[in-house]
Design a protein around this motif. Structure first.
Motif, PDB file in Angstrom:
ATOM      1  N   PHE A 182       0.832  -1.203   0.000  1.00  0.00           N
ATOM      2  CA  PHE A 182       0.000   0.000   0.000  1.00  0.00           C
ATOM      3  C   PHE A 182       0.869   1.256   0.000  1.00  0.00           C
ATOM      4  CE2 PHE A 182      -2.149   3.356   2.428  1.00  0.00           C
ATOM      5  CZ  PHE A 182      -3.282   3.541   1.648  1.00  0.00           C
ATOM      6  N   MET A 183       1.992   1.221   0.762  1.00  0.00           N
ATOM      7  CA  MET A 183       2.887   2.375   0.844  1.00  0.00           C
ATOM      8  C   MET A 183       3.887   2.417  -0.320  1.00  0.00           C
ATOM      9  SD  MET A 183       3.681   2.358   4.950  1.00  0.00           S
ATOM     10  CE  MET A 183       4.600   3.894   4.880  1.00  0.00           C
ATOM     11  N   LYS A 184       3.797   1.410  -1.215  1.00  0.00           N
ATOM     12  CA  LYS A 184       4.669   1.297  -2.386  1.00  0.00           C
ATOM     13  C   LYS A 184       6.153   1.183  -2.016  1.00  0.00           C
ATOM     14  CE  LYS A 184       1.426   3.736  -5.373  1.00  0.00           C
ATOM     15  NZ  LYS A 184       1.210   4.867  -6.325  1.00  0.00           N
ATOM     16  N   ILE A 185       6.393   0.550  -0.892  1.00  0.00           N
ATOM     17  CA  ILE A 185       7.782   0.254  -0.498  1.00  0.00           C
ATOM     18  C   ILE A 185       8.045  -1.178  -0.947  1.00  0.00           C
ATOM     19  CG2 ILE A 185       9.442   0.211   1.422  1.00  0.00           C
ATOM     20  CD1 ILE A 185       7.561   2.040   2.969  1.00  0.00           C
ATOM     21  N   TYR A 186       8.287  -1.337  -2.249  1.00  0.00           N
ATOM     22  CA  TYR A 186       8.302  -2.664  -2.863  1.00  0.00           C
ATOM     23  C   TYR A 186       9.454  -3.572  -2.414  1.00  0.00           C
ATOM     24  CZ  TYR A 186       4.662  -0.695  -5.790  1.00  0.00           C
ATOM     25  OH  TYR A 186       3.509  -0.116  -6.219  1.00  0.00           O
ATOM     26  N   PRO A 187      10.670  -3.043  -2.146  1.00  0.00           N
ATOM     27  CA  PRO A 187      11.730  -3.968  -1.681  1.00  0.00           C
ATOM     28  C   PRO A 187      11.327  -4.747  -0.418  1.00  0.00           C
ATOM     29  CG  PRO A 187      12.694  -1.886  -2.333  1.00  0.00           C
ATOM     30  CD  PRO A 187      11.206  -1.682  -2.354  1.00  0.00           C
TER      31      PRO A 187
ATOM     32  N   SER B   4      15.843   4.589  11.465  1.00  0.00           N
ATOM     33  CA  SER B   4      16.047   3.958  12.777  1.00  0.00           C
ATOM     34  C   SER B   4      14.878   4.153  13.714  1.00  0.00           C
ATOM     35  CB  SER B   4      17.322   4.522  13.423  1.00  0.00           C
ATOM     36  OG  SER B   4      18.458   4.208  12.633  1.00  0.00           O
ATOM     37  N   ASP B   5      14.074   5.190  13.516  1.00  0.00           N
ATOM     38  CA  ASP B   5      12.966   5.461  14.428  1.00  0.00           C
ATOM     39  C   ASP B   5      11.839   4.440  14.319  1.00  0.00           C
ATOM     40  OD1 ASP B   5      14.239   7.648  15.430  1.00  0.00           O
ATOM     41  OD2 ASP B   5      13.224   9.097  14.129  1.00  0.00           O
ATOM     42  N   THR B   6      11.875   3.534  13.363  1.00  0.00           N
ATOM     43  CA  THR B   6      10.787   2.557  13.180  1.00  0.00           C
ATOM     44  C   THR B   6      10.869   1.390  14.173  1.00  0.00           C
ATOM     45  OG1 THR B   6      12.141   1.552  11.452  1.00  0.00           O
ATOM     46  CG2 THR B   6      10.400   3.077  10.752  1.00  0.00           C
ATOM     47  N   ASN B   7      12.010   1.280  14.882  1.00  0.00           N
ATOM     48  CA  ASN B   7      12.146   0.276  15.961  1.00  0.00           C
ATOM     49  C   ASN B   7      12.090  -1.180  15.497  1.00  0.00           C
ATOM     50  OD1 ASN B   7      12.561   2.040  18.042  1.00  0.00           O
ATOM     51  ND2 ASN B   7      10.490   1.922  18.875  1.00  0.00           N
TER      52      ASN B   7
ATOM     53  N   ALA C 239       3.141  10.160  10.809  1.00  0.00           N
ATOM     54  CA  ALA C 239       2.137   9.220  11.330  1.00  0.00           C
ATOM     55  C   ALA C 239       2.571   7.783  11.039  1.00  0.00           C
ATOM     56  CB  ALA C 239       0.772   9.495  10.712  1.00  0.00           C
ATOM     57  N   GLY C 240       3.107   7.565   9.824  1.00  0.00           N
ATOM     58  CA  GLY C 240       3.587   6.222   9.475  1.00  0.00           C
ATOM     59  C   GLY C 240       4.771   5.821  10.339  1.00  0.00           C
ATOM     60  N   ASN C 241       5.636   6.796  10.604  1.00  0.00           N
ATOM     61  CA  ASN C 241       6.801   6.524  11.437  1.00  0.00           C
ATOM     62  C   ASN C 241       6.371   6.123  12.861  1.00  0.00           C
ATOM     63  OD1 ASN C 241       9.525   6.306  11.962  1.00  0.00           O
ATOM     64  ND2 ASN C 241       9.764   8.462  12.493  1.00  0.00           N
TER      65      ASN C 241
ATOM     66  N   PHE D 223       3.478   4.875  13.651  1.00  0.00           N
ATOM     67  CA  PHE D 223       2.787   3.596  13.548  1.00  0.00           C
ATOM     68  C   PHE D 223       3.790   2.433  13.631  1.00  0.00           C
ATOM     69  CE2 PHE D 223       1.672   0.072  10.706  1.00  0.00           C
ATOM     70  CZ  PHE D 223       0.533  -0.396  11.339  1.00  0.00           C
ATOM     71  N   PHE D 224       4.833   2.500  12.802  1.00  0.00           N
ATOM     72  CA  PHE D 224       5.832   1.432  12.797  1.00  0.00           C
ATOM     73  C   PHE D 224       6.568   1.350  14.144  1.00  0.00           C
ATOM     74  CE2 PHE D 224       5.710   1.683   8.060  1.00  0.00           C
ATOM     75  CZ  PHE D 224       5.399   0.355   7.848  1.00  0.00           C
ATOM     76  N   LYS D 225       6.868   2.520  14.692  1.00  0.00           N
ATOM     77  CA  LYS D 225       7.587   2.547  15.967  1.00  0.00           C
ATOM     78  C   LYS D 225       6.798   1.837  17.062  1.00  0.00           C
ATOM     79  CE  LYS D 225       9.809   5.829  19.119  1.00  0.00           C
ATOM     80  NZ  LYS D 225      10.140   7.263  19.346  1.00  0.00           N
ATOM     81  N   ASN D 226       5.494   2.140  17.120  1.00  0.00           N
ATOM     82  CA  ASN D 226       4.655   1.552  18.158  1.00  0.00           C
ATOM     83  C   ASN D 226       4.329   0.086  17.875  1.00  0.00           C
ATOM     84  OD1 ASN D 226       4.579   3.927  19.653  1.00  0.00           O
ATOM     85  ND2 ASN D 226       2.766   4.702  18.588  1.00  0.00           N
ATOM     86  N   ILE D 227       3.973  -0.191  16.614  1.00  0.00           N
ATOM     87  CA  ILE D 227       3.554  -1.556  16.285  1.00  0.00           C
ATOM     88  C   ILE D 227       4.708  -2.543  16.438  1.00  0.00           C
ATOM     89  CG2 ILE D 227       4.041  -1.597  13.798  1.00  0.00           C
ATOM     90  CD1 ILE D 227       0.877  -2.970  15.539  1.00  0.00           C
ATOM     91  N   ASN D 228       5.929  -2.111  16.118  1.00  0.00           N
ATOM     92  CA  ASN D 228       7.076  -3.015  16.260  1.00  0.00           C
ATOM     93  C   ASN D 228       7.417  -3.272  17.727  1.00  0.00           C
ATOM     94  OD1 ASN D 228       7.392  -3.305  13.516  1.00  0.00           O
ATOM     95  ND2 ASN D 228       8.855  -1.627  13.323  1.00  0.00           N
TER      96      ASN D 228
END
Length: 432
Positions: A36-41, A90-93, A144-146, A148-153
């Motif tokens: 959805f975020m088009k981060i294909y790798p 790095s902030d995505t945890n 917001a995405g950052n 989200f990933f930080k908390n969800i991880n």
């Protein structure tokens, strides 16, 4: 079997499955998010991760060891999460998953510290390195995405650890309940076996003409390896036997029930044989009938005549004898030395009959080695000296009273120390 080759326990398989399933669910979820975020790798890499953890789930119950699977999974997680932080920042945890992989081995590999500790050190080292890095990220994502990933991880790692601990605790509690129930059942079986054994060996030696006899047996573990038997014709006492089977508990108790009948049969099989010949026959039959069972026994077999006692001592402590004519108590002096216990295949035995003057007013006390080996809190043994002293102090008592007196002396000496062997005492008095 060594620890490393031990088949995975139910706990290890359950925790391993739970961790692999959590990883699969997580990767399926973030797979759609990355598309959805088009981060294909990362989206394409997560397709590989989904297939990878599906394979791990299928392999866990089929493997004799989970070590290789866990090591491969650890490498995948380290590479995957490092790659994710490099792409997203790095902030995505993502590095907290690496930290989590360093904690799980202690639940998966029970007691295998030399496996768990290296994995923990590697994962902790990688985590600390990433913790001190500041990757800006190759893909720009919103704040917001950052978040989200930080908390969800972070939450994902905590949930994974909590789930595995909950499973581990639940299974351990269930195993403990099962063990407790099995122990209760085993204790009840031992109690029933003890009752059966006591009924099997129960004999009335009170009304034998010309004798005053008292017995005492205290098993170490419910079922006794010590036993005695009186051989009698009506109210006439023909002989007596005391025996001590090696080992403790149910196995030795079962052997006592096997050999009792053999000894009794052979005692009366041929009255013309000397007692040492009878014991030879007993030894041969016990070896044949018990087969590969390793238990053996020591013992004393006695045959009484009006003025004498013929006995064979087979590796058993010698009895104490009191001669009324002299007033002397002493351990029986062996006039000949028998060699070998009873029931050991391939072991040479040499039994000799000993004839002892045993007249009206004389006393004999037989005992097992659990009496003289009884230890107190200071690990001192009751010993032969204390035993004969207790026998002398109670020489004017009846057989019952003398047995009680000696038993109380042993119990007082032992104090709060655990009983370390079966205890048996038999006082035999020839009445005037």
């Amino acid at each position: 079997m060594t620890t490393e080759n031990r088949i995975p326990s139910r706990i290890a398989i359950t925790v391993g499955r739970a961790a692999a399933l959590c990883a699969l669910v997580y990767h399926v979820g973030v797979l759609f998010i990355f598309f959805f975020m088009k981060i294909y790798p990362l989206a394409y890499y997560n397709i590989f991760s989904c297939l990878f953890f599906t394979t791990i789930l299928l392999l866990i119950p089929k493997r004799k060891s989970l070590i290789l699977l866990y090591l491969i999974s650890t490498v995948e997680v380290i590479f995957h999460q490092t790659f994710a932080e490099f792409l997203l920042g790095s902030d995505t945890n993502f590095r907290f998953f690496i930290f989590g992989m360093g904690l799980l081995p202690y639940l998966v590999f029970e007691y295998r510290m030399k496996i768990s500790i290296p994995i923990t050190l590697v994962c902790t080292t990688v985590f600390l390195i990433l913790q001190n890095q500041n990757y800006p990220g190759l893909y720009e994502i919103s704040s917001a995405g950052n978040v989200f990933f930080k908390n969800i991880n972070f939450i994902g790692v905590i949930v994974l650890i909590l789930i595995t601990i909950m499973l581990f605790t639940t299974i351990v509690a269930k195993v403990e309940r099962n063990l407790t129930n099995q122990n209760v059942m085993l204790e009840n079986e031992i109690k029933r076996a003890s009752v059966i054994q006591q009924a099997f060996f129960r004999q009335d030696a009170k009304d034998l003409y010309g004798w005053d006899i008292a017995t005492y047996i205290k098993p170490m573990a419910g079922v006794s390896g010590d036993f005695f038997d009186f051989y009698k014709t009506g109210k006439k006492l023909d002989g007596f036997g005391i025996f001590d089977v090696s080992g403790h508990g149910i196995s030795s108790g079962l052997i006592t029930m096997l050999v009792k009948n053999i000894i009794h049969q052979e005692f009366y099989n041929d009255n013309k044989l000397e007692l040492w010949e009878i014991l030879n026959n007993i030894n041969d039959r016990i070896i044949e009938q018990k087969g590969d069972v390793e238990n053996y026994l020591t013992g004393i077999l006695v045959r009484f005549t009006p003025k004498k006692a013929e006995m064979v001592i087979a590796g058993h402590p010698t009895p104490i004898i009191y001669k009324k004519s002299t007033g002397i108590c002493d351990y029986l002096k062996k006039t000949s030395e028998s060699t070998g216990a009873i029931g050991i295949a391939g072991f040479p035995t040499f039994y000799i009959s000993q004839f002892v003057d045993f007249e009206d007013g004389d006393r004999l006390m037989f005992f097992s080695d659990g009496v003289i080996d009884a230890a107190n809190e200071r690990n001192e043994s009751f010993g032969r000296l204390r035993l004969i002293r207790a026998f002398e102090e109670s020489i004017d008592l009846s057989a019952d009273e003398q047995t009680i007196y000696i038993r109380e002396k042993i119990e007082k000496f032992r104090g709060s120390a655990d009983q370390n062997d079966d205890i048996s005492l038999i006082c035999i008095n020839r009445l005037v």
